[in-house]
Motif scaffolding. Structure first.
Motif, PDB file in Angstrom:
ATOM      1  N   VAL A   1       0.793  -1.241  -0.064  1.00  0.00           N
ATOM      2  CA  VAL A   1      -0.038   0.111  -0.012  1.00  0.00           C
ATOM      3  C   VAL A   1       1.112   1.066   0.027  1.00  0.00           C
ATOM      4  N   VAL A   2       0.490   2.144  -1.133  1.00  0.00           N
ATOM      5  CA  VAL A   2       1.215   3.665  -1.011  1.00  0.00           C
ATOM      6  C   VAL A   2       0.291   4.527  -0.090  1.00  0.00           C
ATOM      7  N   THR A   3       0.863   5.061   0.863  1.00  0.00           N
ATOM      8  CA  THR A   3       0.034   6.125   1.819  1.00  0.00           C
ATOM      9  C   THR A   3       0.687   7.413   1.680  1.00  0.00           C
ATOM     10  N   HIS A   4       2.128   7.644   1.051  1.00  0.00           N
ATOM     11  CA  HIS A   4       2.519   8.907   0.950  1.00  0.00           C
ATOM     12  C   HIS A   4       3.279   9.056  -0.520  1.00  0.00           C
ATOM     13  N   ALA A   5       3.040  10.396  -1.178  1.00  0.00           N
ATOM     14  CA  ALA A   5       3.595  10.724  -2.256  1.00  0.00           C
ATOM     15  C   ALA A   5       3.615  12.242  -2.377  1.00  0.00           C
ATOM     16  N   GLY A   6       4.585  12.582  -2.853  1.00  0.00           N
ATOM     17  CA  GLY A   6       5.099  14.169  -2.983  1.00  0.00           C
ATOM     18  C   GLY A   6       5.283  14.768  -1.760  1.00  0.00           C
ATOM     19  N   GLY A   7       5.604  13.847  -0.785  1.00  0.00           N
ATOM     20  CA  GLY A   7       6.063  14.591   0.553  1.00  0.00           C
ATOM     21  C   GLY A   7       4.705  14.515   1.342  1.00  0.00           C
ATOM     22  N   GLU A   8       3.837  14.253   0.890  1.00  0.00           N
ATOM     23  CA  GLU A   8       2.355  14.611   1.501  1.00  0.00           C
ATOM     24  C   GLU A   8       1.972  12.970   1.851  1.00  0.00           C
ATOM     25  N   GLU A   9       0.873  13.091   3.045  1.00  0.00           N
ATOM     26  CA  GLU A   9       0.032  11.609   2.895  1.00  0.00           C
ATOM     27  C   GLU A   9      -1.060  12.042   2.273  1.00  0.00           C
ATOM     28  N   LEU A  10      -1.473  10.807   1.502  1.00  0.00           N
ATOM     29  CA  LEU A  10      -2.592  10.744   0.583  1.00  0.00           C
ATOM     30  C   LEU A  10      -3.882  10.606   1.224  1.00  0.00           C
ATOM     31  N   ALA A  11      -5.088  11.148   0.611  1.00  0.00           N
ATOM     32  CA  ALA A  11      -6.195  11.200   1.171  1.00  0.00           C
ATOM     33  C   ALA A  11      -6.655  10.031   1.249  1.00  0.00           C
ATOM     34  N   GLU A  12      -6.472   9.172   0.207  1.00  0.00           N
ATOM     35  CA  GLU A  12      -6.588   7.614   0.138  1.00  0.00           C
ATOM     36  C   GLU A  12      -5.581   6.721   0.042  1.00  0.00           C
ATOM     37  N   PRO A  13      -5.328   5.778   0.712  1.00  0.00           N
ATOM     38  CA  PRO A  13      -4.250   4.833   0.285  1.00  0.00           C
ATOM     39  C   PRO A  13      -4.568   4.369  -1.069  1.00  0.00           C
ATOM     40  N   LEU A  14      -3.438   3.792  -1.665  1.00  0.00           N
ATOM     41  CA  LEU A  14      -3.246   3.257  -2.907  1.00  0.00           C
ATOM     42  C   LEU A  14      -2.661   1.889  -3.064  1.00  0.00           C
ATOM     43  N   ALA A  15      -3.289   1.012  -3.623  1.00  0.00           N
ATOM     44  CA  ALA A  15      -2.746  -0.427  -3.621  1.00  0.00           C
ATOM     45  C   ALA A  15      -1.926  -0.500  -4.953  1.00  0.00           C
ATOM     46  N   VAL A  16      -0.725  -1.049  -4.707  1.00  0.00           N
ATOM     47  CA  VAL A  16       0.144  -1.643  -5.898  1.00  0.00           C
ATOM     48  C   VAL A  16      -0.635  -3.089  -6.432  1.00  0.00           C
ATOM     49  N   ARG A  17      -0.925  -2.702  -7.563  1.00  0.00           N
ATOM     50  CA  ARG A  17      -2.060  -3.952  -7.965  1.00  0.00           C
ATOM     51  C   ARG A  17      -1.140  -5.455  -7.779  1.00  0.00           C
ATOM     52  N   PRO A  18      -2.062  -6.143  -6.802  1.00  0.00           N
ATOM     53  CA  PRO A  18      -1.997  -7.593  -6.955  1.00  0.00           C
ATOM     54  C   PRO A  18      -2.432  -8.370  -8.112  1.00  0.00           C
ATOM     55  N   THR A  19      -3.363  -7.796  -8.671  1.00  0.00           N
ATOM     56  CA  THR A  19      -4.257  -8.259  -9.768  1.00  0.00           C
ATOM     57  C   THR A  19      -5.371  -7.258  -9.899  1.00  0.00           C
ATOM     58  N   SER A  20      -5.897  -7.167 -11.214  1.00  0.00           N
ATOM     59  CA  SER A  20      -6.735  -6.094 -11.640  1.00  0.00           C
ATOM     60  C   SER A  20      -8.142  -6.173 -11.773  1.00  0.00           C
ATOM     61  N   GLU A  21      -8.686  -7.099 -11.092  1.00  0.00           N
ATOM     62  CA  GLU A  21     -10.190  -7.082 -11.429  1.00  0.00           C
ATOM     63  C   GLU A  21     -10.915  -5.762 -11.056  1.00  0.00           C
ATOM     64  N   THR A  22     -10.458  -5.277  -9.767  1.00  0.00           N
ATOM     65  CA  THR A  22     -11.145  -4.106  -9.384  1.00  0.00           C
ATOM     66  C   THR A  22     -10.992  -2.877 -10.301  1.00  0.00           C
ATOM     67  N   ILE A  23      -9.869  -2.634 -10.829  1.00  0.00           N
ATOM     68  CA  ILE A  23      -9.838  -1.635 -11.805  1.00  0.00           C
ATOM     69  C   ILE A  23     -10.423  -1.876 -13.042  1.00  0.00           C
ATOM     70  N   PHE A  24     -10.282  -2.896 -13.556  1.00  0.00           N
ATOM     71  CA  PHE A  24     -11.087  -3.453 -14.910  1.00  0.00           C
ATOM     72  C   PHE A  24     -12.534  -3.235 -14.595  1.00  0.00           C
ATOM     73  N   GLY A  25     -13.177  -3.578 -13.452  1.00  0.00           N
ATOM     74  CA  GLY A  25     -14.384  -3.464 -13.152  1.00  0.00           C
ATOM     75  C   GLY A  25     -15.056  -1.876 -13.047  1.00  0.00           C
ATOM     76  N   ASN A  26     -13.981  -1.203 -12.451  1.00  0.00           N
ATOM     77  CA  ASN A  26     -14.480   0.357 -12.489  1.00  0.00           C
ATOM     78  C   ASN A  26     -14.734   0.826 -13.858  1.00  0.00           C
ATOM     79  N   MET A  27     -13.668   0.527 -14.833  1.00  0.00           N
ATOM     80  CA  MET A  27     -13.678   1.019 -16.296  1.00  0.00           C
ATOM     81  C   MET A  27     -14.944   0.553 -16.967  1.00  0.00           C
ATOM     82  N   TYR A  28     -14.902  -0.831 -16.862  1.00  0.00           N
ATOM     83  CA  TYR A  28     -16.058  -1.563 -17.613  1.00  0.00           C
ATOM     84  C   TYR A  28     -17.350  -0.927 -17.281  1.00  0.00           C
TER      85      TYR A  28
END
Length: 475
Positions: A96-123
Motif C-alpha cells: 500500500v502507498v500512503t505517501h506521495a510528493g512528501g504528503e500523506e494521501l487522502a486515500e491509500p493506494l494499492a500496488v496492483r496484486p491483480t486488476s479485477e477491481t480497476i477493470f470493473g471500475n472502467m467497464y
C-alpha cells in the motif's frame, strides 16, 4: 575446465532439487536477486525466454478476438472493499502507498496484486448497451504480491504476467470464454513449452478470491511436485454487481454483465526449468529457446574454419533459426559445457576434417545424442531436428508424468504417493474438513478435480465420494 568440474557448480538434481534450481537460474544468468527482498532482476537471457512466451501467447489471444490495453499500477484501496471475498483473499499480500510528493494521501493506494477491481471500475463506464458486449481485453503488466517465502520465477514479490479480463451479456458466453482460454493455455503449454498439463476445476478452498469457479492448469516438475502454471476464472456477476457493470439488453431490461479473468506469469519460466532441466543445467524447448542452435568451431585458427562457420550461420538464420556462432577464444570443451548449461537445443561442431568431408556434427541437448549431417544440408537438417526435439520433449515429459500418477484409497496411500514424488488421485466427499486433513497430514493440496473419474469412498472419512481429486505437493 572439464565437464565433471563444470557441473559441480550445480547441486545434484537428485539429492537437492531446490538448490539445483537456484544454482541453475543464477549460473545461466536468467535472473539475479533484486535489492528489495523477494524481487528479481530478469537478465537478458531470461527476458528473451519471456519475450518468446509473450509472442506465442499474444498471437493466440489476438486470434481469439482479444485486444491489448494497459491499466494503472495504482488502485484506490476503496475498490478492494467492494468485493468482500476478493479483499479478504488478497489483503495479506497487498503493498500500500500512503505517501506521495512528501504528503500523506487522502486515500491509500494499492500496488496492483491483480486488476479485477480497476477493470470493473472502467467497464462500468464503458458498457452501456448489449451492443458494447463482449469486451475482450488483455494486458501485459507487472503485479506485486508481498510474499513471505520467495524463489526466483516461482514466487516473487513482483512478477510479470498477462491478465485477460472479459465481460459478456450471458452466463453461457462467460463460461464459454473461461473454458476457451483454459484450452488456449493448455495448447500453448504442450505445443510451445513441451510441458504436459492437467486442467480442471479447483475446489472452493483453492479457487480465486471472488470467483464463482476457478480452473487450473497443473504441471508436474521433475521432483514430482505440481506447479500451477495458469488459471482461468469464471467470475459470474460478483464483480459486475460490486462495480455496477450494467447494460441495456435487447429486451429493454437493465442487466448485470458476466465477467471472467485469466492469467499466466513469469512462473512459466520456472516451469520450463523444473520440467525439463537435468544435471547439466537447462534443457529448453526450441520454440522458446533464445538461441536455438550454437555453432562451435573446432581448431578455429586453422584456415577456412571460422569462414565456413559464418557461412553456416547465415544459412541457418535465413532458414529462421535463432543462431549464435561462438568464436570466442575459450576452448571447445568450455563452450560445450557453457551452451549445454544454457539449454541450447542444438550444437553444431565444424572443424577442418568436417569441412574436408563436407559434414558437420549435430548435438541434441535433450538426449545428448550426436548425429552427422552434410554441410550443404545443414540448415534443413537443423530445422527438422528442432521440430523433432520439440515433439520428443513433450512426449518424454508426458511419459514421465503418466508413470507418476497413482491412485490412493486412504490417507496412508496419499502420503506414500506424494512422498514418492507422484500425483495422487483419490476420492473426496467434498467436505472442507477432509481436504484440510489431507494438507495437514501429507503436505499435499487438492490441485484439480479429475474429470470423468469416479471413486467410491472419500480417502479421509470413508463416506461416499462426490469427486475424484488430484492431490500433490506443490510450489
Amino acid at each position: 575446465m572439464g565437464k565433471e568440474n563444470f557441473v559441480e557448480q550445480i547441486a545434484d538434481i537428485e539429492k537437492d532439487f531446490p538448490q539445483w534450481y537456484t544454482d541453475v537460474v543464477l549460473k545461466t544468468k536468467l535472473v539475479d536477486y533484486g535489492p528489495v527482498k523477494g524481487t528479481m532482476v530478469i537478465r537478458p537471457y531470461g527476458y528473451a525466454i519471456w519475450e518468446n512466451i509473450q509472442k506465442e501467447l499474444d498471437s493466440r489471444f489476438k486470434a481469439t478476438g482479444h485486444e491489448n490495453a494497459y491499466f494503472p499500477l495504482l488502485i484506490p484501496m476503496s475498490y478492494f472493499t467492494k468485493e468482500a471475498e476478493h479483499v479478504e483473499g488478497f489483503a495479506p499480500e497487498v503493498a500500500v502507498v500512503t505517501h506521495a510528493g512528501g504528503e500523506e494521501l487522502a486515500e491509500p493506494l494499492a500496488v496492483r496484486p491483480t486488476s479485477e477491481t480497476i477493470f470493473g471500475n472502467m467497464y462500468s463506464k464503458w458498457i452501456q448497451s448489449y451492443r458494447d458486449l463482449p469486451v475482450l481485453i488483455n494486458q501485459w503488466a507487472n503485479v506485486m504480491r508481498w510474499e513471505k517465502t520467495t524463489r526466483p520465477f516461482l514466487r516473487t514479490s513482483e512478477f510479470l504476467w498477462q491478465e485477460g479480463h472479459t465481460a459478456h451479456a450471458t452466463e453461457e458466453e462467460a463460461v464459454e470464454e473461461t473454458m476457451k482460454m483454459l484450452a488456449v493455455y493448455k495448447e500453448f503449454a504442450e505445443n510451445v513449452l513441451a510441458i504436459p498439463v492437467i486442467c480442471g476445476r479447483k475446489t472452493e478452498k483453492e479457487k480465486f478470491a471472488g470467483a464463482v469457479a476457478t480452473y487450473g492448469m497443473e504441471a508436474m516438475m521433475k521432483d514430482g511436485k505440481s506447479l500451477q502454471s495458469g488459471t482461468s476464472h469464471y467470475l459470474g456477476q460478483n464483480f459486475s454487481k460490486a462495480f455496477d457493470i450494467k447494460f441495456l439488453d435487447k429486451d429493454g431490461a437493465q442487466k448485470h454483465a458476466y465477467t471472467t479473468s485469466w492469467g499466466v506469469s513469469t512462473r512459466l519460466i520456472g516451469a520450463l526449468i523444473m520440467a525439463h532441466g537435468d544435471q547439466r543445467g537447462l534443457v529448453l524447448p526450441p520454440k522458446v529457446a533464445p538461441v536455438q542452435a550454437v555453432i562451435v568451431p573446432i581448431a578455429a585458427k586453422k584456415g577456412g574454419v571460422v569462414e565456413k562457420c559464418q557461412e553456416v550461420k547465415a544459412l541457418l538464420e535465413k532458414a529462421g533459426v535463432r543462431t549464435v556462432l561462438d568464436d570466442t577464444d575459450n576452448s571447445p570443451g568450455w563452450k560445450f559445457n557453457e551452451w549445454e548449461m544454457k539449454g541450447v537445443p542444438v550444437r553444431i561442431e565444424i572443424g577442418p576434417r568436417d569441412i574436408e568431408a563436407g559434414k558437420a556434427l549435430l548435438f541434441r541437448r535433450d538426449t545428448l545424442e550426436k548425429v552427422e549431417c552434410g554441410l550443404a544440408d545443414v540448415a534443413k537438417e537443423v530445422a527438422n531436428l528442432l521440430q523433432t526435439i520439440q515433439v520428443d520433449m513433450l512426449d518424454s515429459a508426458r511419459k514421465r508424468r503418466d508413470e507418476r500418477i497413482v491412485y490412493a484409497k486412504d490417507m496412508d496411500g496419499i502420503l506414500k504417493g506424494v512422498e514418492g514424488g507422484n500425483f495422487v488421485k483419490a476420492g473426496w466427499c467434498g467436505c472442507r474438513e477432509c481436504e484440510d486433513k489431507i494438507k495437514a497430514q501429507t503436505a499435499a493440496t487438492s490441485r484439480v478435480f479429475a474429470e470423468g473419474e469416479t471413486s467410491d469412498k472419500c480417502a479421509v472419512c470413508g463416506k461416499k465420494a462426490k469427486h475424484t481429486v488430484i492431490f500433490a505437493r506443490a510450489y
